[in-house]
Design an enzyme around this catalytic site. Structure first.
Site, PDB file in Angstrom:
ATOM      1  N   GLU A 148       1.748 -11.666   5.889  1.00 50.69           N
ATOM      2  CA  GLU A 148       0.710 -10.940   6.629  1.00 50.69           C
ATOM      3  C   GLU A 148       1.126 -11.034   8.098  1.00 50.69           C
ATOM      4  OE1 GLU A 148      -1.697  -9.198   5.435  1.00 50.69           O
ATOM      5  OE2 GLU A 148      -2.384 -10.049   3.534  1.00 50.69           O
ATOM      6  N   HIS A 190       0.825  -1.223   0.000  1.00 51.29           N
ATOM      7  CA  HIS A 190       0.000   0.000   0.000  1.00 51.29           C
ATOM      8  C   HIS A 190       0.855   1.267   0.000  1.00 51.29           C
ATOM      9  CE1 HIS A 190      -3.137  -2.954   0.800  1.00 51.29           C
ATOM     10  NE2 HIS A 190      -2.263  -3.481   1.651  1.00 51.29           N
ATOM     11  N   GLU A 239      -2.126   0.209   7.903  1.00 50.10           N
ATOM     12  CA  GLU A 239      -1.266  -0.843   7.365  1.00 50.10           C
ATOM     13  C   GLU A 239      -0.073  -0.262   6.604  1.00 50.10           C
ATOM     14  OE1 GLU A 239      -3.230  -3.556   4.724  1.00 50.10           O
ATOM     15  OE2 GLU A 239      -1.411  -4.726   4.350  1.00 50.10           O
ATOM     16  N   HIS A 295       2.860  -7.067   4.618  1.00 51.87           N
ATOM     17  CA  HIS A 295       1.497  -6.551   4.833  1.00 51.87           C
ATOM     18  C   HIS A 295       1.008  -6.826   6.255  1.00 51.87           C
ATOM     19  CE1 HIS A 295       0.192  -5.781   0.571  1.00 51.87           C
ATOM     20  NE2 HIS A 295       1.347  -6.430   0.390  1.00 51.87           N
TER      21      HIS A 295
END
Ligand SMILES: [Zn+2]
Length: 416
Positions: A141, A10, A24, A77
Site C-alpha cells: 500500500e 483494480h 488507485e 495498491h
C-alpha cells in the site's frame, strides 16, 4: 532466470480508492509498469496481471501467476481512509515466512529512499491474492490517495517510489540494484556546485549571439544560484532557453525582468502577456527562478516562506531532481530538459583563455615611453587608458625597487 509477477490492483470498472483527483487503478498501473522496467534491466523475467485499464478478478490474478510458476508475486495498491491517515505499509499472508521477508525488504527500501518517513510497518492480512498464490507474495500500500501530501507523493515522486520498491524486490532476490546507465547516471543534477565558471558562461553566451544584457547578468545568475545550492549553469542555460538568450520575441520583453517565462500566481495562457510575472528588477527575477528550481529539485530549506517566486507550490517539492526530468513538468515538451542538458555541456566545454595565457600574449608588447624627452622602452602590458602604476618603468629612471611581503618600496638611488 528469476520470474516476478507484478499485480497492479483494480482496473476497468473497479477504480479502487479515489482522492485528490487520482484513481488507485491508474496510479497502481503506472507505478507497476515502472517497477517492471527496472526489474527487466536487472535480467528479471517480468509478468503482469494487467498492463492496461481492464478488470480482472482477484482469483484470476493468483491463478495466472500460479500457472506461470513465478518465483514471487507483488501486488501494488494505494491506501485510503479518512483523508488524515498517511504513510506506507506492506502486507504478507499470516504465517508466510518468505512473504514476510519480501514484505519487509520492500518496506525498508521505501523508507530508506527518503521519499517519506511515515512508516506504518509490515502487516499480515488474509487478502485473496496473498492467500491463493502458491509462491512468495507481498502486497504494497504505497500511500494514502485521499491524503493531500500522500497524493502528491503518488503523483510527483512515483519514479522514486517505483525505484525503491524495485530495490526492495531485488534485494529479496539477492540481486544487486544497479542504476541504469542510460537513464540515471548520465543525468544532470540541478542541485550542486557550479560546473563551469562565470567566464565560460559569458563566452558561451557571446558565441551564441546573446543579448548583451544576458552576458552582463552572468555573475548575478552565478551568485544567486550558488547561494541556494543550485548549479548556476543550470539556471543560466534554462534562462537562455526560456528567453532566447534574452532576445525574447514572444509575449515577454526585457522590461519584465523575467528570466524564465514565470507566470503569475493565477497562471494563464502562454500567449497572454498578463499571465506572466513582471519583476521589480533582475535580482528578484533570477531569485524567483532559482527558488522555483530549488523547489523542483527538493533542495534543503524548500519550500521557502520568503520568496519572489509567485508559484512556489509545496507539492512541487522534489518533483524533478535532474535537468532532464524537467521535461513534461516545468514545461510541457518532453525534450525541454534534454535540450537544456545539451546547453549545459556546451557551457562546460567552452574554452576561455586562462589568465596566464592572456598575460603571456600581452607581455610580448614592448612599450615605448617618452618622458620629458627621454626615450625609454619597457616590456609590459599596453592597455590604453588603463590605470596601472608602471613600477618597472621607474627602474629605467634609476629608482631602486624592492618587492617584499606583498608591498613595493621605491627609493631613488643615492649614488646616481
Ligand atoms: Zn487497492
Amino acid at each position: 532466470m528469476v520470474k516476478v509477477f507484478l499485480d497492479p490492483g483494480h482496473g476497468g470498472s473497479d477504480p479502487g480508492a479515489l482522492g485528490n483527483g487520482l484513481r488507485e487503478k491508474d496510479i497502481a498501473l503506472s507505478a507497476t509498469l515502472k517497477i517492471g522496467e527496472i526489474l527487466k534491466n536487472h535480467n528479471v523475467e517480468v509478468y503482469y496481471s494487467r498492463t492496461t485499464d481492464v478488470f480482472i478478478e482477484l482469483s484470476e490474478r493468483a491463478r495466472k501467476a500460479n500457472n506461470i510458476g513465478t518465483n514471487i508475486f507483488v501486488s501494488i495498491h494505494c491506501n485510503a481512509y479518512d483523508g488524515t491517515a498517511k504513510g506506507v505499509e506492506t502486507y504478507s499472508y499470516p504465517g508466510a515466512v518468505q512473504g514476510a521477508k519480501l514484505s519487509k525488504n520492500i518496506l525498508d527500501s521505501i523508507i530508506a529512499s527518503g521519499v517519506y518517513a511515515s512508516n506504518r510497518g509490515t502487516k499480515t492480512a488474509n487478502f485473496a491474492v496473498l492467500r491463493e498464490t502458491n509462491m512468495t507474495a507481498a502486497l504494497v500500500e504505497m500511500a494514502f490517495i485521499d491524503n493531500p501530501q500522500d497524493a502528491d507523493i503518488l503523483k510527483y515522486r512515483q519514479d522514486d517510489l517505483a525505484k525503491a520498491i524495485s530495490k526492495g524486490i531485488l534485494n529479496y532476490l539477492g540481486i544487486k540494484y544497479v542504476a541504469n546507465n542510460k537513464e540515471e547516471t548520465k543525468k544532470t543534477p540541478i542541485i550542486g556546485k557550479a560546473t563551469a565558471t562565470v567566464e565560460q558562461m559569458k563566452k558561451w553566451a557571446m558565441d551564441k549571439g546573446a543579448n548583451q544584457k544576458f552576458i552582463d547578468l552572468a555573475p548575478l545568475f552565478y551568485s544567486i544560484s550558488n547561494k541556494a545550492g543550485i548549479n548556476p549553469i543550470v539556471t543560466y542555460t534554462q534562462s537562455a532557453k526560456e528567453t532566447g538568450y534574452m532576445k525574447f520575441g514572444g509575449v515577454l520583453d526585457i522590461t519584465y525582468n523575467n528570466p524564465c517565462g514565470m507566470k503569475i500566481l493565477a497562471g494563464g495562457g502562454d500567449k497572454d502577456p498578463n499571465a506572466h510575472k513582471r519583476f521589480e528588477n533582475w535580482e528578484e527575477g533570477i531569485q524567483a527562478q532559482v527558488d522555483h528550481l530549488a523547489l523542483y529539485a527538493g533542495a534543503n530549506g524548500y519550500p521557502k516562506s520568503n520568496t519572489p517566486d509567485p508559484r512556489h507550490f509545496p507539492y512541487l517539492k522534489g518533483s524533478a531532481a535532474t535537468v532532464e526530468s524537467l521535461g513534461g513538468k516545468w514545461a510541457p515538451s518532453s525534450s525541454y530538459g534534454t535540450d537544456i542538458a545539451k546547453m549545459i555541456k556546451e557551457v562546460e566545454n567552452t574554452k576561455v583563455p586562462s589568465m596566464e595565457e592572456a598575460k603571456e600574449e600581452k607581455q610580448l608588447n614592448k612599450i615605448k615611453i617618452d618622458l620629458h624627452g627621454k626615450q625609454l622602452e619597457v616590456k609590459g602590458i599596453y592597455e590604453e587608458g588603463a590605470n596601472y602604476i608602471p613600477v618597472r618603468f621607474l627602474e629605467n629612471l634609476g629608482y631602486k625597487i624592492d618587492w617584499k611581503n606583498g608591498a613595493v618600496t621605491i627609493n631613488y638611488k643615492e649614488d646616481k
